[in-house]
Write a protein that holds these residues in place. Structure first.
Motif, short mmCIF file in Angstrom:
data_model
loop_
_atom_site.label_atom_id
_atom_site.label_comp_id
_atom_site.label_asym_id
_atom_site.label_seq_id
_atom_site.Cartn_x
_atom_site.Cartn_y
_atom_site.Cartn_z
N GLU A 79 0.91 -1.21 -0.06
CA GLU A 79 0.03 0.02 -0.19
C GLU A 79 0.69 1.31 -0.02
O GLU A 79 0.39 2.23 -0.42
CB GLU A 79 -1.05 0.07 1.24
CG GLU A 79 -2.15 -1.03 0.90
CD GLU A 79 -3.14 -1.04 2.26
OE1 GLU A 79 -2.66 -0.53 3.20
OE2 GLU A 79 -4.10 -1.52 2.23
N THR A 80 2.08 1.21 0.66
CA THR A 80 2.82 2.33 0.46
C THR A 80 3.40 2.61 -0.96
O THR A 80 4.00 3.96 -1.17
CB THR A 80 4.25 2.08 1.35
OG1 THR A 80 5.00 1.24 0.77
CG2 THR A 80 3.95 1.78 2.80
N LEU A 81 3.21 1.64 -1.67
CA LEU A 81 3.55 2.11 -3.14
C LEU A 81 2.35 2.27 -4.08
O LEU A 81 2.60 2.23 -5.33
CB LEU A 81 4.20 0.67 -3.73
CG LEU A 81 5.61 0.27 -2.93
CD1 LEU A 81 6.15 -0.93 -3.49
CD2 LEU A 81 6.56 1.36 -3.22
N GLY A 82 1.14 2.63 -3.34
CA GLY A 82 0.08 2.90 -4.13
C GLY A 82 -0.77 1.65 -4.62
O GLY A 82 -1.91 1.76 -5.16
N TYR A 83 -0.64 0.41 -4.07
CA TYR A 83 -1.37 -0.83 -4.43
C TYR A 83 -2.72 -0.76 -3.52
O TYR A 83 -2.48 -0.37 -2.33
CB TYR A 83 -0.63 -2.16 -4.23
CG TYR A 83 0.25 -2.17 -5.33
CD1 TYR A 83 0.00 -3.15 -6.56
CD2 TYR A 83 1.84 -1.95 -5.15
CE1 TYR A 83 0.98 -3.17 -7.47
CE2 TYR A 83 2.62 -2.09 -6.37
CZ TYR A 83 2.25 -2.97 -7.28
OH TYR A 83 3.15 -3.04 -8.49
N VAL A 84 -3.55 -1.45 -4.12
CA VAL A 84 -4.96 -1.66 -3.28
C VAL A 84 -5.36 -3.20 -3.68
O VAL A 84 -4.93 -3.67 -4.58
CB VAL A 84 -5.96 -0.64 -3.84
CG1 VAL A 84 -5.78 1.03 -3.28
CG2 VAL A 84 -6.45 -0.81 -5.14
N ILE A 85 -5.98 -3.58 -2.75
CA ILE A 85 -6.43 -5.03 -2.90
C ILE A 85 -7.36 -5.17 -4.10
O ILE A 85 -8.48 -4.27 -4.38
CB ILE A 85 -7.27 -5.43 -1.46
CG1 ILE A 85 -6.16 -5.68 -0.37
CG2 ILE A 85 -8.17 -6.80 -1.73
CD1 ILE A 85 -6.78 -5.95 1.10
N VAL A 153 -1.11 2.17 -13.58
CA VAL A 153 0.13 2.40 -13.99
C VAL A 153 0.73 3.96 -13.95
O VAL A 153 -0.24 4.79 -14.35
CB VAL A 153 0.28 1.84 -15.69
CG1 VAL A 153 1.58 2.12 -16.40
CG2 VAL A 153 -0.03 0.36 -15.33
N GLY A 154 1.85 4.18 -13.38
CA GLY A 154 2.27 5.64 -13.43
C GLY A 154 1.77 6.19 -12.09
O GLY A 154 1.99 7.36 -11.88
N SER A 155 1.03 5.44 -11.18
CA SER A 155 0.68 6.03 -10.05
C SER A 155 1.69 5.70 -8.67
O SER A 155 1.18 5.94 -7.59
CB SER A 155 -0.64 5.61 -9.61
OG SER A 155 -0.77 4.13 -9.22
N ARG A 156 2.79 5.37 -9.06
CA ARG A 156 3.63 5.01 -8.21
C ARG A 156 3.94 5.96 -6.93
O ARG A 156 4.30 7.09 -7.16
CB ARG A 156 5.02 4.67 -8.68
CG ARG A 156 5.88 4.19 -7.65
CD ARG A 156 7.58 3.70 -8.33
NE ARG A 156 8.28 3.13 -7.58
CZ ARG A 156 8.75 1.95 -7.80
NH1 ARG A 156 8.82 1.18 -8.96
NH2 ARG A 156 9.32 1.46 -6.96
N VAL A 157 3.65 5.55 -5.69
CA VAL A 157 3.89 6.64 -4.77
C VAL A 157 5.46 6.80 -4.46
O VAL A 157 5.78 8.21 -3.94
CB VAL A 157 3.05 6.03 -3.31
CG1 VAL A 157 3.19 7.04 -2.31
CG2 VAL A 157 1.58 6.10 -3.81
#
Length: 161
Positions: A79-85, A153-157
């Protein structure tokens, strides 16, 4: 991957011994072995450090994420990298996905989906591979996929925080 064919053949034998389900799937070795990073780091696109929630803090782990080997801690790390379940590992346009494997209640491996729908994995301190399916790595070493996550894609935190 460039390399001696006899050596690559031997490496493939070792990989298929350790991950027998790969033998019946389409996979190929994409880079040589290295101890610089592991599967979690590779999934996070970080080839500079080893990611693991070890309590002695010898490995990198995102700040403010519990250093415990649980699915929830791995979810929080990504989640710190912008991922969601998300619900499915199927390819979705404009999304990148990761799959977290678990065995006996503990995370064991993380694979990252490529934009072509195939998956990439770092096999511990061994080689990186590209594989068509997540099932190729299921079994006695990594267990089963327990959670899939996605990010635009491209939303890397950031590279972990």
């Amino acid at each position: 991957m460039v390399g001696n064919e006899a050596w690559l053949s031997q490496v493939r034998q070792w990989i298929e011994r350790d991950y027998p389900n790969l033998a019946s799937t389409n996979y190929h070795i994409t880079s040589a072995d290295t101890i610089d990073y592991n599967c979690v780091a590779w999934a996070a696109e970080d080839t500079q450090r080893w990611w693991w929630p070890d309590p002695m803090k010898e490995s990198y782990w995102p700040v403010n994420v519990p250093r415990v080997e649980t699915l929830l801690a791995f979810i929080k790390a990504f989640e710190t990298l912008g991922y969601v379940i998300c619900e499915t590992p199927d390819l979705e346009e404009n999304y990148q996905k990761i799959a977290i494997y678990m065995l006996n209640g503990q995370p064991t491996h993380v694979a990252r989906q490529l934009l072509n729908g195939k998956w990439t994995s770092k096999l511990g301190q061994d080689e990186d591979i590209e594989h068509d399916t997540l099932e190729g790595l299921t079994g006695e070493r990594y267990g089963q996929v327990a959670q899939v996550m996605k990010r635009k894609v491209g939303s890397r935190v950031g590279k972990g925080r």
